[in-house]
Design a protein around this motif. Sequence first.
Motif, PDB file in Angstrom:
ATOM      1  N   PHE A   1       8.718   2.504  -6.356  1.00  0.00           N
ATOM      2  CA  PHE A   1       7.260   2.417  -6.409  1.00  0.00           C
ATOM      3  C   PHE A   1       6.661   1.859  -5.119  1.00  0.00           C
ATOM      4  O   PHE A   1       5.603   2.302  -4.678  1.00  0.00           O
ATOM      5  CB  PHE A   1       6.824   1.525  -7.576  1.00  0.00           C
ATOM      6  N   VAL A   2       7.320   0.856  -4.530  1.00  0.00           N
ATOM      7  CA  VAL A   2       6.747   0.210  -3.339  1.00  0.00           C
ATOM      8  C   VAL A   2       6.607   1.205  -2.183  1.00  0.00           C
ATOM      9  O   VAL A   2       5.524   1.318  -1.591  1.00  0.00           O
ATOM     10  CB  VAL A   2       7.571  -1.036  -2.935  1.00  0.00           C
ATOM     11  N   PRO A   3       7.659   1.971  -1.830  1.00  0.00           N
ATOM     12  CA  PRO A   3       7.464   2.981  -0.787  1.00  0.00           C
ATOM     13  C   PRO A   3       6.473   4.079  -1.182  1.00  0.00           C
ATOM     14  O   PRO A   3       5.772   4.624  -0.325  1.00  0.00           O
ATOM     15  CB  PRO A   3       8.867   3.571  -0.592  1.00  0.00           C
TER      16      PRO A   3
ATOM     17  N   ARG B   1      -2.604  -0.228   3.352  1.00  0.00           N
ATOM     18  CA  ARG B   1      -1.196  -0.259   2.979  1.00  0.00           C
ATOM     19  C   ARG B   1      -0.771  -1.647   2.511  1.00  0.00           C
ATOM     20  O   ARG B   1      -0.073  -1.792   1.517  1.00  0.00           O
ATOM     21  CB  ARG B   1      -0.327   0.210   4.147  1.00  0.00           C
ATOM     22  N   GLY B   2      -1.173  -2.677   3.241  1.00  0.00           N
ATOM     23  CA  GLY B   2      -0.802  -4.031   2.845  1.00  0.00           C
ATOM     24  C   GLY B   2      -1.345  -4.378   1.470  1.00  0.00           C
ATOM     25  O   GLY B   2      -0.649  -4.997   0.657  1.00  0.00           O
ATOM     26  N   ARG B   3      -2.597  -3.978   1.209  1.00  0.00           N
ATOM     27  CA  ARG B   3      -3.192  -4.233  -0.107  1.00  0.00           C
ATOM     28  C   ARG B   3      -2.390  -3.527  -1.205  1.00  0.00           C
ATOM     29  O   ARG B   3      -2.105  -4.110  -2.257  1.00  0.00           O
ATOM     30  CB  ARG B   3      -4.640  -3.761  -0.128  1.00  0.00           C
ATOM     31  N   ALA B   4      -2.051  -2.253  -0.969  1.00  0.00           N
ATOM     32  CA  ALA B   4      -1.327  -1.482  -1.986  1.00  0.00           C
ATOM     33  C   ALA B   4       0.036  -2.099  -2.265  1.00  0.00           C
ATOM     34  O   ALA B   4       0.436  -2.265  -3.430  1.00  0.00           O
ATOM     35  CB  ALA B   4      -1.170  -0.035  -1.526  1.00  0.00           C
ATOM     36  N   ILE B   5       0.758  -2.452  -1.199  1.00  0.00           N
ATOM     37  CA  ILE B   5       2.062  -3.102  -1.377  1.00  0.00           C
ATOM     38  C   ILE B   5       1.894  -4.419  -2.120  1.00  0.00           C
ATOM     39  O   ILE B   5       2.662  -4.755  -3.026  1.00  0.00           O
ATOM     40  CB  ILE B   5       2.747  -3.340  -0.015  1.00  0.00           C
ATOM     41  N   GLY B   6       0.859  -5.169  -1.761  1.00  0.00           N
ATOM     42  CA  GLY B   6       0.622  -6.463  -2.399  1.00  0.00           C
ATOM     43  C   GLY B   6       0.352  -6.347  -3.885  1.00  0.00           C
ATOM     44  O   GLY B   6       0.838  -7.155  -4.672  1.00  0.00           O
ATOM     45  N   ILE B   7      -0.430  -5.332  -4.283  1.00  0.00           N
ATOM     46  CA  ILE B   7      -0.734  -5.158  -5.708  1.00  0.00           C
ATOM     47  C   ILE B   7       0.520  -4.793  -6.489  1.00  0.00           C
ATOM     48  O   ILE B   7       0.787  -5.342  -7.565  1.00  0.00           O
ATOM     49  CB  ILE B   7      -1.843  -4.102  -5.891  1.00  0.00           C
TER      50      ILE B   7
ATOM     51  N   MET C   1       3.585  -5.454  -5.640  1.00  0.00           N
ATOM     52  CA  MET C   1       4.472  -6.614  -5.635  1.00  0.00           C
ATOM     53  C   MET C   1       3.931  -7.738  -6.521  1.00  0.00           C
ATOM     54  O   MET C   1       4.711  -8.526  -7.060  1.00  0.00           O
ATOM     55  CB  MET C   1       4.682  -7.110  -4.213  1.00  0.00           C
ATOM     56  N   SER C   2       2.611  -7.831  -6.673  1.00  0.00           N
ATOM     57  CA  SER C   2       2.056  -8.789  -7.632  1.00  0.00           C
ATOM     58  C   SER C   2       2.544  -8.457  -9.030  1.00  0.00           C
ATOM     59  O   SER C   2       2.963  -9.334  -9.793  1.00  0.00           O
ATOM     60  CB  SER C   2       0.523  -8.756  -7.614  1.00  0.00           C
ATOM     61  N   GLY C   3       2.475  -7.170  -9.374  1.00  0.00           N
ATOM     62  CA  GLY C   3       2.981  -6.741 -10.677  1.00  0.00           C
ATOM     63  C   GLY C   3       4.442  -7.068 -10.837  1.00  0.00           C
ATOM     64  O   GLY C   3       4.889  -7.536 -11.898  1.00  0.00           O
ATOM     65  N   LEU C   4       5.225  -6.844  -9.774  1.00  0.00           N
ATOM     66  CA  LEU C   4       6.659  -7.112  -9.830  1.00  0.00           C
ATOM     67  C   LEU C   4       6.930  -8.593 -10.075  1.00  0.00           C
ATOM     68  O   LEU C   4       7.728  -8.954 -10.950  1.00  0.00           O
ATOM     69  CB  LEU C   4       7.311  -6.646  -8.529  1.00  0.00           C
ATOM     70  N   LEU C   5       6.272  -9.473  -9.312  1.00  0.00           N
ATOM     71  CA  LEU C   5       6.556 -10.898  -9.476  1.00  0.00           C
ATOM     72  C   LEU C   5       6.023 -11.431 -10.800  1.00  0.00           C
ATOM     73  O   LEU C   5       6.653 -12.289 -11.427  1.00  0.00           O
ATOM     74  CB  LEU C   5       5.979 -11.703  -8.305  1.00  0.00           C
ATOM     75  N   ILE C   6       4.879 -10.915 -11.240  1.00  0.00           N
ATOM     76  CA  ILE C   6       4.383 -11.315 -12.563  1.00  0.00           C
ATOM     77  C   ILE C   6       5.392 -10.900 -13.631  1.00  0.00           C
ATOM     78  O   ILE C   6       5.635 -11.636 -14.595  1.00  0.00           O
ATOM     79  CB  ILE C   6       2.996 -10.702 -12.833  1.00  0.00           C
ATOM     80  N   GLY C   7       6.010  -9.742 -13.441  1.00  0.00           N
ATOM     81  CA  GLY C   7       7.051  -9.317 -14.376  1.00  0.00           C
ATOM     82  C   GLY C   7       8.250 -10.243 -14.370  1.00  0.00           C
ATOM     83  O   GLY C   7       8.791 -10.597 -15.427  1.00  0.00           O
TER      84      GLY C   7
ATOM     85  N   VAL D   1      -3.330   5.013 -10.632  1.00  0.00           N
ATOM     86  CA  VAL D   1      -1.908   5.192 -10.327  1.00  0.00           C
ATOM     87  C   VAL D   1      -1.330   3.913  -9.728  1.00  0.00           C
ATOM     88  O   VAL D   1      -0.212   3.501 -10.056  1.00  0.00           O
ATOM     89  CB  VAL D   1      -1.705   6.384  -9.370  1.00  0.00           C
ATOM     90  N   LEU D   2      -2.099   3.256  -8.852  1.00  0.00           N
ATOM     91  CA  LEU D   2      -1.623   2.017  -8.231  1.00  0.00           C
ATOM     92  C   LEU D   2      -1.329   0.956  -9.284  1.00  0.00           C
ATOM     93  O   LEU D   2      -0.272   0.311  -9.255  1.00  0.00           O
ATOM     94  CB  LEU D   2      -2.681   1.510  -7.238  1.00  0.00           C
ATOM     95  N   TYR D   3      -2.238   0.784 -10.240  1.00  0.00           N
ATOM     96  CA  TYR D   3      -2.025  -0.244 -11.257  1.00  0.00           C
ATOM     97  C   TYR D   3      -0.978   0.171 -12.292  1.00  0.00           C
ATOM     98  O   TYR D   3      -0.317  -0.682 -12.880  1.00  0.00           O
ATOM     99  CB  TYR D   3      -3.357  -0.622 -11.914  1.00  0.00           C
ATOM    100  N   LEU D   4      -0.795   1.471 -12.496  1.00  0.00           N
ATOM    101  CA  LEU D   4       0.309   1.936 -13.339  1.00  0.00           C
ATOM    102  C   LEU D   4       1.646   1.551 -12.694  1.00  0.00           C
ATOM    103  O   LEU D   4       2.562   1.065 -13.370  1.00  0.00           O
ATOM    104  CB  LEU D   4       0.242   3.455 -13.529  1.00  0.00           C
ATOM    105  N   MET D   5       1.754   1.753 -11.385  1.00  0.00           N
ATOM    106  CA  MET D   5       2.982   1.384 -10.685  1.00  0.00           C
ATOM    107  C   MET D   5       3.176  -0.128 -10.671  1.00  0.00           C
ATOM    108  O   MET D   5       4.299  -0.625 -10.813  1.00  0.00           O
ATOM    109  CB  MET D   5       2.972   1.939  -9.261  1.00  0.00           C
ATOM    110  N   ALA D   6       2.079  -0.870 -10.503  1.00  0.00           N
ATOM    111  CA  ALA D   6       2.184  -2.334 -10.502  1.00  0.00           C
ATOM    112  C   ALA D   6       2.669  -2.843 -11.858  1.00  0.00           C
ATOM    113  O   ALA D   6       3.559  -3.700 -11.938  1.00  0.00           O
ATOM    114  CB  ALA D   6       0.831  -2.956 -10.158  1.00  0.00           C
ATOM    115  N   ALA D   7       2.093  -2.292 -12.943  1.00  0.00           N
ATOM    116  CA  ALA D   7       2.523  -2.691 -14.285  1.00  0.00           C
ATOM    117  C   ALA D   7       3.985  -2.313 -14.512  1.00  0.00           C
ATOM    118  O   ALA D   7       4.770  -3.092 -15.074  1.00  0.00           O
ATOM    119  CB  ALA D   7       1.631  -2.035 -15.336  1.00  0.00           C
ATOM    120  N   GLY D   8       4.350  -1.116 -14.061  1.00  0.00           N
ATOM    121  CA  GLY D   8       5.724  -0.678 -14.238  1.00  0.00           C
ATOM    122  C   GLY D   8       6.709  -1.496 -13.436  1.00  0.00           C
ATOM    123  O   GLY D   8       7.821  -1.777 -13.897  1.00  0.00           O
ATOM    124  N   ALA D   9       6.310  -1.876 -12.236  1.00  0.00           N
ATOM    125  CA  ALA D   9       7.182  -2.720 -11.417  1.00  0.00           C
ATOM    126  C   ALA D   9       7.513  -4.013 -12.165  1.00  0.00           C
ATOM    127  O   ALA D   9       8.655  -4.470 -12.176  1.00  0.00           O
ATOM    128  CB  ALA D   9       6.512  -3.033 -10.076  1.00  0.00           C
TER     129      ALA D   9
END
Length: 392
Positions: free
Chosen positions: A117-119, A130-136, A138-144, A10-18
């Motif tokens: 997705f971030v919240p 929490r920091g790791r989850a937000i970071g992942i 946000m990594s997806g978001l910035l890569i996007g 789910v975390l990586y689905l949200m990261a990809a979607g971001a």
Amino acid sequence: MEENRLSNAVLYLMAAGAGLVVANNYYNQPLLNLIAETFKVSESEVSNIPLFTQLGYAFGLLFIVPLGDKFPRKKMILIDFVAIITSLLTAAVAPSLLMLGIASFFIGFSSVVPQLFVPMAAQLADDKQRGRAIGIVMSGLLIGILGSRFLSGMIGEYFGWRIMYVIATGLMLIYWLLLKWKLPELQPDFKGSYTALMKSMARYFKTESDVRLAAVRGGLGFAGFSAFWTTLVFLMEESFNYGSGMAGAFGLLGIGGALAATWAGTLSDKINRNKLITMATLLMIGSWMIFGISGSSLWGLMLGVLLIDMGLQSLHITNQNIIFSKHPEARNRINTIYMVGYFIGGAAGTISGAYAWEMYGWTGVAGIGLIYSLLILVFHLAFKKPDFSKEV
């Protein structure tokens, strides 16, 4: 779905979607010269397209994201995708710059899903992760953001800018199906009216100085970032005789900086966040100094892109880790306050960058970016609160 049950799938689905959704806001930047040619307008006029997109995003943050505290999150997101798809299709067939500007506003307005997705990630993760989850995410978001520039630059150069919006529509349809299948539902915590919801957000803004300061820091950082990316395509054409493809290719370099998001998120769980923000700001200041002397050097521009992306992403993740550590019942509203400030800064950077380019060229752009970064340091050092949660 219980709290603190965030699977990697789910975390990586949200990261990809971001990344996929936020990309809709940035496809236009490497295409500005092509759009200007289509509609026979000046560089400052066509710069209104990213401006309208950023303003739309700010309004979407203000009026849509807080609803995540009031309505079931998954249902909200799936409905929002209807507006995203409609706006992208309108942009693809826009007969005038005005219509493209209106479509761009609504692309921005509807493409706020990553800020839901971030919240969600912060709510589902435990305190230590929490920091790791937000970071992942946000990594997806910035890569996007950065990957979108490469993709649109190449597609624009070989197939035209309208095709990019058609492709984006298809991507959104596919991702909508994945979300419907895999995304968990989260029930809201807020039971009051929409008016009460908005009033409570105003109360958080007045009482939470950490959130206000984070919004100022983030807005100034994104202002410089937007000034750079809005004008880079013009520099590539004027100084290097390259088109939208090369301007977009710089986004690939920035992906290296985006990977710093996971590192920054993990680090912000462990060390003093004020020090991390200072370090990130110094990276951005250094990047603008490099840009200032690299108007005719591709190597200098490449180094500057890596540094500015690393600095901004580290600043952004640390800001969010700070604000999400408070008021778990209101994370969407807290995030709204922060992100509205962030994208108001982006809109200001787009405007000031375009005018700095027209009046003073690349030197002016580098100068305005340096000023924004120095202001981050000034506000941070003047108004930061001690971070007693970390020893280092």
